[in-house]
Motif scaffolding. Structure first.
Motif, PDB file in Angstrom:
ATOM      1  N   LEU A 137      48.222 -20.347  50.138  1.00  0.00           N
ATOM      2  CA  LEU A 137      46.886 -19.753  50.078  1.00  0.00           C
ATOM      3  C   LEU A 137      46.887 -18.265  50.390  1.00  0.00           C
ATOM      4  O   LEU A 137      46.168 -17.495  49.759  1.00  0.00           O
ATOM      5  N   ALA A 138      47.651 -17.854  51.412  1.00  0.00           N
ATOM      6  CA  ALA A 138      47.602 -16.463  51.848  1.00  0.00           C
ATOM      7  C   ALA A 138      48.870 -16.095  52.592  1.00  0.00           C
ATOM      8  O   ALA A 138      49.559 -16.960  53.145  1.00  0.00           O
ATOM      9  N   LEU A 139      49.147 -14.806  52.621  1.00  0.00           N
ATOM     10  CA  LEU A 139      50.274 -14.251  53.374  1.00  0.00           C
ATOM     11  C   LEU A 139      49.725 -13.276  54.404  1.00  0.00           C
ATOM     12  O   LEU A 139      48.728 -12.583  54.143  1.00  0.00           O
ATOM     13  N   TRP A 140      50.391 -13.214  55.578  1.00  0.00           N
ATOM     14  CA  TRP A 140      49.873 -12.436  56.702  1.00  0.00           C
ATOM     15  C   TRP A 140      50.950 -11.569  57.332  1.00  0.00           C
ATOM     16  O   TRP A 140      52.081 -12.015  57.536  1.00  0.00           O
ATOM     17  N   ILE A 160      55.747  -9.395  62.457  1.00  0.00           N
ATOM     18  CA  ILE A 160      56.348 -10.553  61.802  1.00  0.00           C
ATOM     19  C   ILE A 160      55.378 -10.994  60.710  1.00  0.00           C
ATOM     20  O   ILE A 160      54.315 -10.388  60.546  1.00  0.00           O
ATOM     21  N   TYR A 161      55.724 -12.047  60.014  1.00  0.00           N
ATOM     22  CA  TYR A 161      54.895 -12.469  58.895  1.00  0.00           C
ATOM     23  C   TYR A 161      54.692 -13.981  58.910  1.00  0.00           C
ATOM     24  O   TYR A 161      55.469 -14.729  59.503  1.00  0.00           O
ATOM     25  N   GLY A 162      53.628 -14.401  58.237  1.00  0.00           N
ATOM     26  CA  GLY A 162      53.327 -15.819  58.151  1.00  0.00           C
ATOM     27  C   GLY A 162      52.572 -16.125  56.877  1.00  0.00           C
ATOM     28  O   GLY A 162      52.321 -15.233  56.053  1.00  0.00           O
ATOM     29  N   ARG A 163      52.213 -17.372  56.761  1.00  0.00           N
ATOM     30  CA  ARG A 163      51.456 -17.806  55.588  1.00  0.00           C
ATOM     31  C   ARG A 163      50.450 -18.874  56.004  1.00  0.00           C
ATOM     32  O   ARG A 163      50.617 -19.546  57.017  1.00  0.00           O
ATOM     33  N   SER A 164      49.411 -18.989  55.214  1.00  0.00           N
ATOM     34  CA  SER A 164      48.527 -20.142  55.340  1.00  0.00           C
ATOM     35  C   SER A 164      48.678 -20.922  54.041  1.00  0.00           C
ATOM     36  O   SER A 164      48.904 -20.365  52.968  1.00  0.00           O
TER      37      SER A 164
END
Length: 183
Positions: A137-140, A160-164
């Motif tokens: 859905l999304a990248l952060w 850092i990075y993450g995703r939903s």
């Protein structure tokens, strides 16, 4: 590939998901929507896909991962948890994640395994042979807050990075995810 504008449309959903475990939100950190083109190469491989994060992390780190439940919220047909995934090889935490799952319609054995909290969600769903699809859905981009930094053994403010993502089970939206990884 996902764009920063597409990611931004999910900001409220991610804030709601994180609020159950990171209060105030600054404990998690400062989340900014990004596009796939904005990710460093390692994070692009780890996050910009429609696969189970358990499988991706185990391949990347060349180690099975184990789950540790950091917090949970139980309701009759819903279950949410904040958990950490750590490499079995050395115990290093490689993911902080939050999931919220609609338990209705899941076989009882799957439901019990999820609520037991001893096996990563991806592994449970794969072993169950249920029809499932992971939707990115999304990248952060995340400047780690104090609690997240402590979990991942990094300095507060480290980027850092993450995703939903969302997991459809048998064609039905069943799981909401926020997954923050450490290469």
């Amino acid at each position: 590939m996902i764009s920063a504008a597409e990611s931004a449309t999910h900001a409220d959903d991610v804030a709601t998901l994180a609020a159950a475990f990171f209060a105030p939100p600054a404990e998690l950190g400062d989340l900014r929507p990004v596009g796939a083109d904005d990710l460093p190469a390692d994070y692009l491989t780890l996050l910009a896909h429609s696969g189970h994060m358990t499988v991706t992390l185990e391949a990347w780190h060349e180690s099975l991962v184990d789950v540790a439940v950091a917090g949970e919220v139980r309701e009759p047909d819903r279950y949410a948890r904040h958990s950490l995934l750590a490499r079995r090889s050395d115990g290093r935490v490689v993911q902080s994640g939050i999931m919220r799952i609609d338990l209705t319609g899941l076989p009882e054995r799957v439901r019990q395994a999820v609520e037991l909290g001893e096996t990563p969600l991806g592994r449970i769903l794969i072993r169950s042979n249920l029809l499932r699809e992971v939707e990115l859905l999304a990248l952060w981009r995340i400047a780690a807050g104090p609690m997240l930094a402590k979990e991942l053994a990094i300095a507060p403010g480290t980027v850092i990075y993450g995703r939903s993502a969302r997991i459809l089970v048998e064609g039905r939206p069943a799981v909401e995810l926020l997954e923050i990884v450490r290469p």
